[in-house]
Design a protein around this motif. Structure first.
Motif, PDB file in Angstrom:
ATOM      1  N   TYR A   1       0.826  -0.993  -0.065  1.00  0.00           N
ATOM      2  CA  TYR A   1      -0.235  -0.009  -0.132  1.00  0.00           C
ATOM      3  C   TYR A   1       0.831   1.306   0.126  1.00  0.00           C
ATOM      4  O   TYR A   1       0.235   2.356  -0.535  1.00  0.00           O
TER       5      TYR A   1
ATOM      6  N   ALA B   1       0.738   4.264  -2.822  1.00  0.00           N
ATOM      7  CA  ALA B   1       0.521   5.741  -2.374  1.00  0.00           C
ATOM      8  C   ALA B   1       1.771   6.494  -3.068  1.00  0.00           C
ATOM      9  O   ALA B   1       1.697   7.620  -3.719  1.00  0.00           O
TER      10      ALA B   1
ATOM     11  N   TRP C   1      -4.500   5.131  -8.347  1.00  0.00           N
ATOM     12  CA  TRP C   1      -4.630   4.202  -7.095  1.00  0.00           C
ATOM     13  C   TRP C   1      -5.483   2.949  -7.530  1.00  0.00           C
ATOM     14  O   TRP C   1      -4.934   1.858  -7.320  1.00  0.00           O
TER      15      TRP C   1
ATOM     16  N   ASN D   1      -8.976   2.932   3.992  1.00  0.00           N
ATOM     17  CA  ASN D   1      -7.577   3.000   3.545  1.00  0.00           C
ATOM     18  C   ASN D   1      -7.569   4.255   2.649  1.00  0.00           C
ATOM     19  O   ASN D   1      -6.816   5.159   2.590  1.00  0.00           O
TER      20      ASN D   1
ATOM     21  N   LEU E   1      -6.178   7.996   2.681  1.00  0.00           N
ATOM     22  CA  LEU E   1      -5.101   8.499   1.975  1.00  0.00           C
ATOM     23  C   LEU E   1      -5.595   9.765   1.056  1.00  0.00           C
ATOM     24  O   LEU E   1      -4.720  10.728   0.776  1.00  0.00           O
TER      25      LEU E   1
ATOM     26  N   TRP F   1      -5.217  12.715   3.067  1.00  0.00           N
ATOM     27  CA  TRP F   1      -3.618  12.844   3.402  1.00  0.00           C
ATOM     28  C   TRP F   1      -3.208  13.559   2.035  1.00  0.00           C
ATOM     29  O   TRP F   1      -2.419  14.565   2.165  1.00  0.00           O
ATOM     30  N   TYR F   2      -3.330  12.988   0.840  1.00  0.00           N
ATOM     31  CA  TYR F   2      -2.796  13.513   0.099  1.00  0.00           C
ATOM     32  C   TYR F   2      -3.205  15.123  -0.234  1.00  0.00           C
ATOM     33  O   TYR F   2      -2.277  15.845  -0.887  1.00  0.00           O
TER      34      TYR F   2
ATOM     35  N   ALA G   1       1.874   4.488   8.899  1.00  0.00           N
ATOM     36  CA  ALA G   1       0.669   4.642   7.853  1.00  0.00           C
ATOM     37  C   ALA G   1      -0.613   4.149   8.455  1.00  0.00           C
ATOM     38  O   ALA G   1      -1.631   4.760   7.764  1.00  0.00           O
TER      39      ALA G   1
ATOM     40  N   LEU H   1      -3.802   6.367   9.181  1.00  0.00           N
ATOM     41  CA  LEU H   1      -4.410   7.217   8.183  1.00  0.00           C
ATOM     42  C   LEU H   1      -6.067   6.901   8.352  1.00  0.00           C
ATOM     43  O   LEU H   1      -6.826   7.515   8.018  1.00  0.00           O
TER      44      LEU H   1
END
Length: 349
Positions: A90, A94, A110, A160, A164, A167-168, A233, A236
Motif C-alpha cells: 500500500y 501511495a 490508485w 485506507n 489516503l 492525506w494527499y 501509515a 490514516l
C-alpha cells in the motif's frame, strides 16, 4: 512553596473498534499456520477478551495489532485475497500516485494499480453530477474465510483509500454516504465513527461517496512527507483533519441555497454539521470570514436579480435580506462602486 496538585490523568482513548475485526486478524494467523500470541500481547488483548462478542478495542490497539499482523504474515490484505499483498504494497500504491496533478488523477491511478496487485476486487472512481464515489466490485468470493473476513476487507480498503485521499490534499473530506453489500452487523454503531455520514447496508456493492469538487484539489504532499507517513501509515484510517479545503465553497453554497437557515454562524454551522466555533476557525485558516462570504453571496444574488428581472430595487433589497432600500443601496455601492440603479442602467441591453 505552595503545594501543586498532581496533573490530571490523561483521558483514556475510547474503545470503539469492534473486537470482531481483531478476531478476523487472528483467523489470518491461523490461515497461515502462525501464532498470533505476539501480536495480541503487543496490542494488550487477552485471549479471553478476544472471544467476548461485544468487546471493543481502541484505535491504538487496532493499529498495533494490524500493523504487527501485516508484517509478521507479510500480507497487508491479511489473507483476504487469493494472493498475498507483501508488506509495503500500500505504500507503493501511495507513492505511485504521488506525482498526480490533482486528487482525481491520484485516485484513478490508485484504483488501477490496486487491480494489478489483487484481482479479487476492482476499485473504480465514479463521478455522477456533483458527487464522486469510490466503488468496489467483488470479483472473487471474499467470504470464503467467513463473512467477517469479507466485512473487514471491504471496510479496510475503503478506510485506507479515504484516509489516503485526505492525506494527499491535507484536507478533511466529509462523506456524503457509505454503502456496504451485507446486512447491518451487531457492531453497527462503530460504522458511524468509521464512516461519518448516511449509512446503508444490504447495498449492491461497497462504496464511499463525497463531493466531486475535492477531485480538482492539488496534492500537497511530497516524497519526504510520504516517508514520514509510511512510518505510521495505519493511523490514516482514523486521522481526522481539522481543515476542510472546500469549506469556503460549501459555506457559499449553504448561504445561497438556504438563506433563511443561514442567517448566522449557528445556522450555517448546523447546515454543514460542524460547530460554529469550528466554522469560524476553519474560515480563518482559509483567510475568509463569514460576513465576507455572506456579502459575496448577497452581492451576486442582487446582481442577478437586477440583471435578469424588472423588480424594483426595494424588492431586490428584500430578496437579498435587507430591511430597507437605503441600507441595501449603501451596501451595494460599497460592493460594486455603483448604486443598484446605476448598475442596472450600465448593463448592455
Amino acid at each position: 512553596m505552595p503545594v501543586r496538585s498532581p496533573p490530571a490523568a490523561p483521558a483514556q482513548p475510547a474503545a470503539a473498534t469492534p473486537m470482531a475485526f481483531a478476531r478476523v486478524m487472528v483467523a489470518a494467523y491461523e490461515l497461515y499456520g502462525r501464532s498470533p500470541a505476539n501480536a495480541l500481547k503487543l496490542a494488550q488483548i487477552t485471549p479471553s477478551r478476544l472471544q467476548q462478542p461485544e468487546a471493543r478495542i481502541t484505535a491504538r490497539q487496532m493499529e498495533v495489532l494490524s500493523g504487527t499482523a501485516m508484517q509478521e504474515l507479510d500480507d497487508e490484505a491479511l489473507g483476504a485475497f487469493s494472493r498475498k499483498l507483501p508488506w509495503g504494497s500500500y505504500g507503493m500504491l501511495a507513492r505511485a500516485s504521488l506525482s498526480a496533478p490533482d486528487l482525481g488523477v491520484a485516485l484513478k491511478r490508485w484504483c488501477r494499480h490496486h487491480a494489478l496487485l489483487a484481482g479479487d476486487i476492482a476499485l473504480k472512481l465514479v463521478i455522477t453530477g456533483d458527487s464522486a464515489a469510490i466503488t468496489i466490485e467483488e470479483r472473487t468470493d471474499l467470504a470464503r474465510h467467513g463473512q467477517g473476513a469479507r466485512e473487514f476487507c471491504l471496510v479496510h480498503v475503503l478506510r485506507n483509500i479515504h484516509g489516503l485521499a485526505c492525506w494527499y490534499i491535507d484536507s478533511r473530506i466529509p462523506l456524503q454516504g457509505a454503502r456496504f453489500p451485507f446486512p447491518a452487523p451487531p457492531h453497527t454503531e462503530a460504522y458511524a465513527l468509521m464512516f461519518p455520514g448516511p449509512l446503508r447496508f444490504d447495498a449492491a456493492q461497497a462504496e464511499l461517496r463525497f463531493d466531486a469538487r475535492y477531485l480538482a484539489l492539488p496534492l500537497r504532499r511530497d516524497e519526504k512527507a510520504l516517508q514520514h507517513m509510511l512510518q505510521r501509515a495505519l493511523p490514516l484510517t482514523v486521522l481526522q483533519y481539522r481543515r476542510d479545503r472546500l469549506l469556503v465553497q460549501q459555506v457559499r453554497q449553504a448561504l445561497a441555497a438556504h438563506p433563511d437557515q443561514a442567517h448566522n454562524a449557528d445556522g450555517v454551522a448546523a447546515l454543514l454539521n460542524i460547530s460554529a466555533r469550528t466554522l469560524h476557525r476553519q474560515l480563518k485558516e482559509e483567510d475568509a470570514t463569514l460576513q465576507q462570504l455572506k456579502d459575496e453571496v448577497r452581492c451576486e444574488r442582487a446582481k442577478d436579480l437586477l440583471y435578469r428581472s424588472d423588480k424594483p430595487v426595494k424588492q431586490v433589497a428584500a430578496a437579498v435580506g435587507f430591511l430597507n432600500e437605503k441600507s441595501f443601496t449603501r451596501a451595494f455601492r460599497a460592493w460594486t462602486g455603483a448604486s443598484p440603479g446605476e448598475f442596472r442602467k450600465g448593463l448592455p441591453g
